[in-house]
Design a protein around this motif. Structure first.
Motif, short mmCIF file in Angstrom:
data_model
loop_
_atom_site.label_atom_id
_atom_site.label_comp_id
_atom_site.label_asym_id
_atom_site.label_seq_id
_atom_site.Cartn_x
_atom_site.Cartn_y
_atom_site.Cartn_z
N MET A 131 0.84 -1.19 0.00
CA MET A 131 0.00 0.00 0.00
C MET A 131 0.88 1.25 0.00
O MET A 131 1.94 1.26 0.62
CB MET A 131 -0.91 0.04 1.24
CG MET A 131 -1.90 -1.11 1.28
SD MET A 131 -3.18 -0.88 0.03
CE MET A 131 -4.21 -2.30 0.37
N THR A 132 0.42 2.28 -0.66
CA THR A 132 1.16 3.55 -0.71
C THR A 132 0.40 4.60 0.07
O THR A 132 -0.80 4.48 0.31
CB THR A 132 1.33 4.03 -2.15
OG1 THR A 132 0.06 4.15 -2.74
CG2 THR A 132 2.17 3.04 -2.95
N ASN A 133 1.12 5.61 0.51
CA ASN A 133 0.49 6.71 1.24
C ASN A 133 -0.13 7.67 0.26
O ASN A 133 0.55 8.52 -0.30
CB ASN A 133 1.53 7.42 2.11
CG ASN A 133 1.96 6.56 3.28
OD1 ASN A 133 1.22 5.66 3.69
ND2 ASN A 133 3.15 6.80 3.80
N GLY A 134 -1.38 7.56 0.04
CA GLY A 134 -2.07 8.47 -0.85
C GLY A 134 -2.56 9.68 -0.11
O GLY A 134 -2.47 9.78 1.11
N PRO A 135 -3.12 10.65 -0.81
CA PRO A 135 -3.65 11.85 -0.17
C PRO A 135 -4.87 11.52 0.66
O PRO A 135 -5.65 10.64 0.33
CB PRO A 135 -4.01 12.75 -1.36
CG PRO A 135 -4.23 11.80 -2.48
CD PRO A 135 -3.32 10.67 -2.25
N TRP B 163 -1.91 5.40 5.59
CA TRP B 163 -1.73 3.98 5.85
C TRP B 163 -0.88 3.73 7.10
O TRP B 163 -1.24 2.91 7.97
CB TRP B 163 -1.10 3.33 4.62
CG TRP B 163 -0.88 1.86 4.74
CD1 TRP B 163 0.30 1.21 4.74
CD2 TRP B 163 -1.89 0.85 4.85
NE1 TRP B 163 0.11 -0.14 4.84
CE2 TRP B 163 -1.23 -0.40 4.92
CE3 TRP B 163 -3.27 0.88 4.91
CZ2 TRP B 163 -1.90 -1.59 5.04
CZ3 TRP B 163 -3.95 -0.32 5.03
CH2 TRP B 163 -3.27 -1.54 5.10
N ARG B 164 0.23 4.43 7.27
CA ARG B 164 1.11 4.17 8.41
C ARG B 164 0.46 4.57 9.72
O ARG B 164 0.53 3.83 10.71
CB ARG B 164 2.43 4.92 8.21
CG ARG B 164 3.27 4.39 7.06
CD ARG B 164 4.54 5.19 6.89
NE ARG B 164 5.33 4.69 5.75
CZ ARG B 164 6.45 5.25 5.32
NH1 ARG B 164 6.92 6.34 5.92
NH2 ARG B 164 7.10 4.73 4.29
N ARG B 165 -0.15 5.73 9.76
CA ARG B 165 -0.81 6.16 10.99
C ARG B 165 -1.96 5.23 11.33
O ARG B 165 -2.19 4.92 12.51
CB ARG B 165 -1.31 7.59 10.84
CG ARG B 165 -2.04 8.11 12.06
CD ARG B 165 -2.59 9.51 11.87
NE ARG B 165 -1.54 10.49 11.81
CZ ARG B 165 -1.76 11.80 11.72
NH1 ARG B 165 -3.02 12.25 11.63
NH2 ARG B 165 -0.76 12.66 11.68
N ALA B 166 -2.69 4.79 10.32
CA ALA B 166 -3.80 3.87 10.57
C ALA B 166 -3.30 2.56 11.16
O ALA B 166 -3.92 2.01 12.10
CB ALA B 166 -4.57 3.62 9.28
N LEU B 167 -2.17 2.03 10.66
CA LEU B 167 -1.64 0.78 11.19
C LEU B 167 -1.15 0.95 12.63
O LEU B 167 -1.35 0.06 13.48
CB LEU B 167 -0.50 0.29 10.32
CG LEU B 167 -0.90 -0.37 8.98
CD1 LEU B 167 0.35 -0.80 8.22
CD2 LEU B 167 -1.81 -1.57 9.22
N LEU B 168 -0.52 2.09 12.93
CA LEU B 168 -0.07 2.34 14.31
C LEU B 168 -1.26 2.42 15.26
O LEU B 168 -1.22 1.86 16.37
CB LEU B 168 0.75 3.64 14.36
CG LEU B 168 2.14 3.59 13.71
CD1 LEU B 168 2.78 4.98 13.74
CD2 LEU B 168 3.03 2.59 14.42
N THR B 169 -2.32 3.09 14.83
CA THR B 169 -3.51 3.19 15.68
C THR B 169 -4.16 1.83 15.87
O THR B 169 -4.60 1.48 16.97
CB THR B 169 -4.51 4.18 15.05
OG1 THR B 169 -3.85 5.40 14.77
CG2 THR B 169 -5.65 4.45 16.00
#
Length: 402
Positions: A1-5, A105-111
């Motif tokens: 997955m890539t970090n999209g807007p 994506w990264r913040r969502a996975l950390l949460t």
């Protein structure tokens, strides 16, 4: 997955947002009470946790009203409530779906990792015993992963729609740019058309008016006979007729410009057959013209109307230039070609012994440039050269039938 807007967050709620939020709040409260009642019936909650459960569930439900504008704060508020209160599970599903939808994506996975760490061992805190911890942990993981996957699916759909809208806007802007280019090209084509029409007719007017002025000056100087009334009337009639024809041709050009379907009748356009009229007009001014059409009438009739117009304009430009720069010199116009051989238009005139400086017919100096562009657009080439006392204008075009 890539970090999209991130999907755009609305500055204020619409009526649809209010309706969705109200439905989610009521559903979370109702389902939270149902879950709390089932758990209390089974008597699985410890005393202190049972007292705090309704309050924590209410906090989680109220936090849903701010999930759009403050998703991170709502996710942090929901973390302890979902871990400690069974009545907060329905509201927690909305909270997890919300941060999966709105976070990168990264913040969502950390949460999500923080929720997993807090919820998986929560069975021991909620029930006060260590039995069935594997089942509780599996339920928590399934609960979190299902809601997170749903939120991520919604995010992917929203980003896809956003990209589609951007692509549609880009395509619309590109379409508008192409339309602007087409309109600009059409204006340039009309400018060339007007130059060809007016240059030819005005050159005829200039020749007739110049001859009338010359005869008048000769009569006043006693070097020639005075013009009688019939000759003056004849010259005026020729000038009037040329001006009238110039206006009519200009109206036809403007009529073509206003045509919307592009299927203008050929009768309004100059045709190869109309070159006879050009030659007749030139001969009427005293210009000796030798016209040699070497084309089969049936084959000419099948040519595209664009080629008819281009051939006509080449002959017109050649006669106009000869009248401007070599008045009175013999001119030859030759049309040759056929299917498979192409189409050739050649206009020749003798060069004057000395350049003409007095009473020259004015011009823009861009006639041959515009004509070369017109011929190029039709897939042909235009050559003009002066050699051996002769100026030659030659256009070679592909034979293209309708």
């Amino acid at each position: 997955m890539t970090n999209g807007p991130d999907p755009d967050l609305p500055a204020g709620r619409t009526w649809r947002d209010w309706a969705v939020d109200a439905v989610l709040f009521c559903a979370a409260v109702f389902l939270g009470l149902v879950v709390l009642g089932v758990v209390e019936e089974q008597g699985e909650l410890s005393g202190r946790v049972a007292e705090l459960d309704p309050l924590l569930g209410l906090v989680a439900c109220l936090a849903l009203w701010w999930r759009r504008r403050f998703p991170l704060a709502v996710a942090l508020v929901g973390l302890p409530t979902v871990a400690l209160a069974t009545s907060a599970l329905p509201a927690g599903a909305v909270i997890v779906t919300n941060f999966a939808l709105r976070f990168r994506w990264r913040r969502a996975l950390l949460t999500l990792g923080a929720y997993v760490v807090c919820m998986v061992p929560s069975g021991l805190l909620l029930y006060g015993r260590g039995t069935n911890l594997v089942i509780d942990a599996a339920f928590c993981l399934a609960y979190l992963l299902t809601t997170f996957a749903w939120g991520h699916a919604l995010r992917s759909r929203r980003l896809l729609l956003q990209r589609l809208r951007m692509d549609a806007e880009r395509a619309r802007a590109e379409h508008e740019r192409r339309l602007a280019d087409a309109r600009r090209g059409e204006r340039q084509a009309i400018a060339r058309e007007m130059h060809d029409v007016l240059a030819h007719r005005i050159s005829l007017l200039s020749v007739h008016a110049g001859a009338l002025a010359y005869r008048t000056r000769q009569a006043q100087a006693g070097a020639g006979p005075a013009l009688d009334g019939a000759e003056v009337a004849e010259s005026a009639e020729v000038i009037r007729g040329s001006a009238h024809e110039a206006v009519e041709e200009l109206q036809e050009v403007l009529h073509l410009l206003r045509a919307e379907d592009g299927g203008e009748p050929v009768s309004l356009l100059p045709r190869i057959e109309d070159i006879d009229s050009l030659v007749a007009d030139a001969r009427a001014t005293g210009q000796p013209v030798d016209f040699r059409p070497e084309l089969a009438a049936d084959a000419v009739h099948e040519l595209r109307w664009q080629l008819h117009r281009t051939v006509y304009r080449v002959a017109q430009e050649g006669l106009t230039n000869a009248r401007k720069h070599a008045p009175g010199a013999p001119v030859s116009v030759c049309l040759a070609g056929g299917p498979g051989r192409g189409l050739t238009v050649e206009v020749r005139n003798e060069l004057p012994a000395s350049p003409r400086t007095d009473e020259a017919i004015p011009g823009t100096g861009t006639g041959l440039t515009g004509l070369a562009e017109r011929v190029r657009l039709d897939g042909g080439t235009l050559d003009h050269r002066a050699a051996d006392g002769t100026f030659t204008l030659c256009a070679r075009l592909p034979w293209s039938a309708r």
